[in-house]
Scaffold this motif. Sequence first.
Motif, short mmCIF file in Angstrom:
data_model
loop_
_atom_site.label_atom_id
_atom_site.label_comp_id
_atom_site.label_asym_id
_atom_site.label_seq_id
_atom_site.Cartn_x
_atom_site.Cartn_y
_atom_site.Cartn_z
N LEU A 37 0.81 -1.30 0.24
CA LEU A 37 -0.08 0.01 0.03
C LEU A 37 0.75 1.30 -0.14
N SER A 38 1.99 1.17 0.65
CA SER A 38 2.94 2.33 0.73
C SER A 38 3.46 2.59 -0.68
N SER A 39 3.91 1.44 -1.23
CA SER A 39 4.32 1.64 -2.77
C SER A 39 3.28 2.15 -3.71
N LEU A 40 2.00 2.17 -3.48
CA LEU A 40 1.14 2.77 -4.28
C LEU A 40 1.15 4.12 -4.41
N MET A 41 1.68 4.71 -3.32
CA MET A 41 1.88 6.36 -3.27
C MET A 41 2.75 6.72 -4.07
N PHE A 61 -19.27 5.15 -4.56
CA PHE A 61 -18.20 4.89 -3.32
C PHE A 61 -17.23 5.91 -3.40
N HIS A 62 -17.28 6.72 -2.21
CA HIS A 62 -16.26 7.58 -1.94
C HIS A 62 -15.19 7.46 -0.91
N CYS A 63 -13.93 7.59 -1.23
CA CYS A 63 -13.11 7.10 -0.09
C CYS A 63 -11.92 8.35 -0.26
N PRO A 64 -11.37 8.99 0.59
CA PRO A 64 -10.56 9.98 0.55
C PRO A 64 -9.08 9.17 0.61
N ASP A 65 -8.98 7.83 0.70
CA ASP A 65 -7.57 7.35 0.70
C ASP A 65 -6.91 7.17 -0.86
N LEU A 66 -6.08 7.86 -1.31
CA LEU A 66 -5.46 7.87 -2.56
C LEU A 66 -5.03 6.49 -2.84
N ARG A 67 -4.40 5.72 -1.75
CA ARG A 67 -3.87 4.53 -2.11
C ARG A 67 -5.05 3.49 -2.57
N LEU A 68 -6.14 3.48 -1.94
CA LEU A 68 -7.42 2.82 -2.64
C LEU A 68 -7.63 3.10 -3.84
N THR A 69 -7.70 4.21 -4.36
CA THR A 69 -8.09 4.76 -5.62
C THR A 69 -6.99 4.10 -6.53
N ARG A 70 -5.72 4.23 -6.17
CA ARG A 70 -4.74 3.61 -6.94
C ARG A 70 -4.62 2.29 -6.93
N LEU A 71 -5.15 1.33 -6.11
CA LEU A 71 -5.27 -0.08 -6.21
C LEU A 71 -6.31 -0.25 -7.22
N VAL A 72 -7.37 0.49 -7.20
CA VAL A 72 -8.43 0.15 -8.26
C VAL A 72 -8.02 0.56 -9.49
N ALA A 73 -7.13 1.66 -9.54
CA ALA A 73 -6.48 1.66 -11.14
C ALA A 73 -5.78 0.60 -11.36
N VAL A 74 -4.72 0.04 -10.34
CA VAL A 74 -4.02 -1.25 -10.89
C VAL A 74 -4.64 -2.09 -11.39
N ALA A 75 -5.86 -2.41 -10.52
CA ALA A 75 -6.78 -3.54 -10.81
C ALA A 75 -7.24 -3.36 -12.32
N THR A 76 -7.87 -2.34 -12.61
CA THR A 76 -8.49 -1.87 -13.73
C THR A 76 -7.50 -2.03 -14.94
N GLN A 77 -6.24 -1.45 -14.70
CA GLN A 77 -5.31 -1.65 -15.74
C GLN A 77 -4.92 -3.18 -16.23
N LYS A 78 -4.89 -3.82 -15.09
CA LYS A 78 -4.42 -5.19 -15.14
C LYS A 78 -5.62 -6.12 -16.06
N PHE A 79 -6.76 -5.74 -15.71
CA PHE A 79 -8.17 -6.41 -16.21
C PHE A 79 -8.04 -5.90 -17.82
N ILE A 80 -7.80 -4.71 -18.14
CA ILE A 80 -7.72 -4.03 -19.47
C ILE A 80 -6.56 -5.02 -20.35
N SER A 81 -5.49 -5.04 -19.52
CA SER A 81 -4.46 -5.69 -20.18
C SER A 81 -4.67 -7.28 -20.49
N ASP A 82 -5.50 -7.85 -19.67
CA ASP A 82 -5.83 -9.31 -19.82
C ASP A 82 -6.76 -9.28 -21.06
N ILE A 83 -7.63 -8.62 -20.95
CA ILE A 83 -8.65 -8.22 -22.35
C ILE A 83 -7.83 -8.37 -23.57
N ALA A 84 -7.13 -7.33 -23.70
CA ALA A 84 -6.29 -7.19 -24.95
C ALA A 84 -5.18 -8.27 -25.14
N SER A 85 -4.67 -8.77 -24.13
CA SER A 85 -3.90 -10.07 -24.58
C SER A 85 -4.78 -11.26 -25.11
#
Length: 151
Positions: A37-41, A61-85
Motif C-alpha cells: 500500500l505504501s508503494s502505491l503512493m 463509492f467515496h473514499c479519501p484514501d488515494l492508495r485505495l483509488t490507485r489500487l482500483v486503477a492498478v486492478a483496472t489496468q490489469k483487467f484491460i491488459s488481460d482483455i487485450a492479450s
Amino acid sequence: MVPGGMGGGGPMGAAAAGGGGGGDGRHDDEAVLTEFLSSLMDYTPTIPDELVEHYLGRSGFHCPDLRLTRLVAVATQKFISDIASDSLQHCKARVAAPIKDNKSKQPKDRRLVLTMDDLSKALQEHGVNLKHPEYFADSPSAGMAPAAREE
C-alpha cells in the motif's frame, strides 16, 4: 510497471519469496500489505486518479484514501491488459486458421486486425457479455425513411 507485477521487483515479489517460511504468517502478510500500500503512493498508474475517482463516485463509492483509488486503477489496468492479450490470442488463432474455400484467398499480408468478434470472445471469457450491432451507420440519418431525413 505495475506494483507487484511480473518481474518480482515489487512488494508482491517480496511476498512470494518470503511468505512461506515464517512462524507468524499473519504478521508477515500485514507487513507485506503495508509495504504494498505504501508503494502505491509512489506509483503513477496509467489510468489517472481523477478518472478512477469519477467512476467510483458515480457508483456511490467515496473514499479519501488515494492508495485505495490507485489500487482500483492498478486492478483496472490489469483487467484491460488481460482483455487485450486474450483478444490478441483470438485474433492470431483466427488468422492462423486456414480458409477452406480457396487457398488463393489467403492473405499474404500478415498484419493482425482486431475485430469485435475477437474482443467479444475475450470479454466473454472474463464474464462480460458484449452485444454489438450487425452494422454501423455512417451518418445519423442512415437507416431512416427518406421522408424523415428531410426534417
